[in-house]
Write a protein that holds these residues in place. Structure first.
Motif, PDB file in Angstrom:
ATOM      1  N   LYS A  35      35.693 -21.975  32.739  1.00  0.00           N
ATOM      2  CA  LYS A  35      36.886 -21.515  33.428  1.00  0.00           C
ATOM      3  C   LYS A  35      37.578 -22.692  34.086  1.00  0.00           C
ATOM      4  CE  LYS A  35      38.489 -18.043  36.711  1.00  0.00           C
ATOM      5  NZ  LYS A  35      38.093 -16.969  37.636  1.00  0.00           N
TER       6      LYS A  35
ATOM      7  N   GLY B 198      29.904 -10.910  36.430  1.00  0.00           N
ATOM      8  CA  GLY B 198      29.500 -11.826  37.478  1.00  0.00           C
ATOM      9  C   GLY B 198      28.563 -12.904  36.963  1.00  0.00           C
ATOM     10  N   ASP B 199      28.124 -13.736  37.857  1.00  0.00           N
ATOM     11  CA  ASP B 199      27.203 -14.815  37.539  1.00  0.00           C
ATOM     12  C   ASP B 199      25.870 -14.227  37.081  1.00  0.00           C
ATOM     13  OD1 ASP B 199      25.563 -16.997  37.420  1.00  0.00           O
ATOM     14  OD2 ASP B 199      26.214 -17.858  39.319  1.00  0.00           O
ATOM     15  N   PRO B 200      25.348 -14.670  35.919  1.00  0.00           N
ATOM     16  CA  PRO B 200      24.063 -14.129  35.447  1.00  0.00           C
ATOM     17  C   PRO B 200      22.936 -14.254  36.460  1.00  0.00           C
ATOM     18  CG  PRO B 200      25.138 -15.389  33.717  1.00  0.00           C
ATOM     19  CD  PRO B 200      25.955 -15.596  34.949  1.00  0.00           C
ATOM     20  N   ASP B 201      22.982 -15.296  37.296  1.00  0.00           N
ATOM     21  CA  ASP B 201      21.919 -15.490  38.283  1.00  0.00           C
ATOM     22  C   ASP B 201      21.969 -14.453  39.400  1.00  0.00           C
ATOM     23  OD1 ASP B 201      20.897 -17.605  36.908  1.00  0.00           O
ATOM     24  OD2 ASP B 201      21.974 -19.128  38.065  1.00  0.00           O
ATOM     25  N   THR B 202      23.103 -13.821  39.609  1.00  0.00           N
ATOM     26  CA  THR B 202      23.232 -12.820  40.671  1.00  0.00           C
ATOM     27  C   THR B 202      23.149 -11.402  40.127  1.00  0.00           C
ATOM     28  OG1 THR B 202      25.661 -12.796  40.497  1.00  0.00           O
ATOM     29  CG2 THR B 202      24.673 -14.386  42.014  1.00  0.00           C
ATOM     30  N   ARG B 203      22.990 -11.254  38.816  1.00  0.00           N
ATOM     31  CA  ARG B 203      22.878  -9.924  38.245  1.00  0.00           C
ATOM     32  C   ARG B 203      21.482  -9.342  38.471  1.00  0.00           C
ATOM     33  NH1 ARG B 203      25.449 -11.103  32.267  1.00  0.00           N
ATOM     34  NH2 ARG B 203      27.501 -11.792  32.971  1.00  0.00           N
TER      35      ARG B 203
ATOM     36  N   SER C 170      30.167 -10.223  28.336  1.00  0.00           N
ATOM     37  CA  SER C 170      28.883 -10.906  28.403  1.00  0.00           C
ATOM     38  C   SER C 170      27.938 -10.348  27.349  1.00  0.00           C
ATOM     39  CB  SER C 170      28.273 -10.726  29.796  1.00  0.00           C
ATOM     40  OG  SER C 170      27.886  -9.376  29.994  1.00  0.00           O
TER      41      SER C 170
END
Length: 256
Positions: free
Chosen positions: A34, A170-175, A131
């Protein structure tokens, strides 16, 4: 004050519309990180200016030829618009028509230029922005089927269970992903202690398990018929006629 404000807003939107159209088309074919807001806004502004100037030049040329050959006034006279203060009041409809024609032509030029670039570079019509989680859990899932998921964690332990819910964006780490089912299974070192990995069906005592995306190493997904529990394939996966019988991973899970 209000009409002037509305007019200024409409003029601004008309000016940037071609660039927005072009940028949206390019984003469908462009994959990558992005960009900053400044770079994206700069590209929209520059492309809008280019398409606006090109469309204005085309309309002025058509207007000059029509006036010379047939005496027609197809569009507003730019010289009179600048030099005569009363020209706007006397030709409101013509000026409005000219502005709309310029906007439509600028957007058409943006569409045409995008199509030419895509053809020369052999770019696909669009690149999916969804995603992998959405594609696997929603788009690829066959009708009347459940997702049986194997989640491998960073420490080597695993969970097997039916998909309950997940974060789609969203960010994969926060999913997070939630598994459930009476056959919900944990494979790893016992929580109570010990170094030997064991396979434990925890669905009898625990309804669901919530797994943070930051802890996930990878996931594997199977689709099971909601009524029979038999494995089924998504429409995107071709299966040869001599393929082996398709059975679920781990002991055949019962549908929740």
């Amino acid at each position: 004050m209000v009409p002037q404000t509305i007019g200024a807003l409409a003029s601004f939107l008309a000016l940037v519309a071609p660039g927005i159209v072009f940028e949206l088309l390019r984003e469908q074919r462009r994959a990558g990180p992005k960009e900053t807001v400044f770079r994206e806004a700069s590209r929209v502004a520059l492309s809008s200016l280019a398409f606006t100037v090109a469309s204005t030049a085309i309309l002025l040329g058509v207007h000059a030829l029509a006036a010379k050959w047939f005496g027609w006034k197809l569009f507003a006279d730019l010289n009179a618009l600048v030099a005569k203060p009363d020209y706007v009041k006397q030709n409101v409809a013509l000026i409005g028509y000219s502005a709309v024609a310029e906007l439509v032509l600028a957007c058409v030029l943006a569409l045409a230029f995008d199509a030419v670039l895509a053809r020369r570079r052999r770019q696909p019509r669009s690149l999916g922005k969804q995603s992998a989680w959405v594609k696997v859990f929603r788009e690829d899932r066959p009708p009347n089927a459940l997702c049986w998921v194997h989640v491998m964690l960073e420490d080597g332990s695993s969970f097997f269970g039916f998909l309950r819910s997940y974060d789609a964006a969203g960010d994969p780490d926060t999913r997070e992903i939630v598994l459930e089912g009476t056959k919900l299974t944990y494979v790893g070192e016992p929580v109570t202690g010990g170094d030997e990995k064991k396979t434990t069906v925890i669905g009898r005592d625990w309804e669901r398990v919530v797994i943070p995306g930051a802890r996930i190493r990878f996931m594997r997904v199977q689709y099971l018929d909601a009524e029979t529990g038999v494995r089924v394939d998504s429409a995107r996966r071709p299966v040869s006629e001599d393929a082996a019988p398709r059975t679920p991973a781990v002991a055949a899970p019962e549908t929740p």
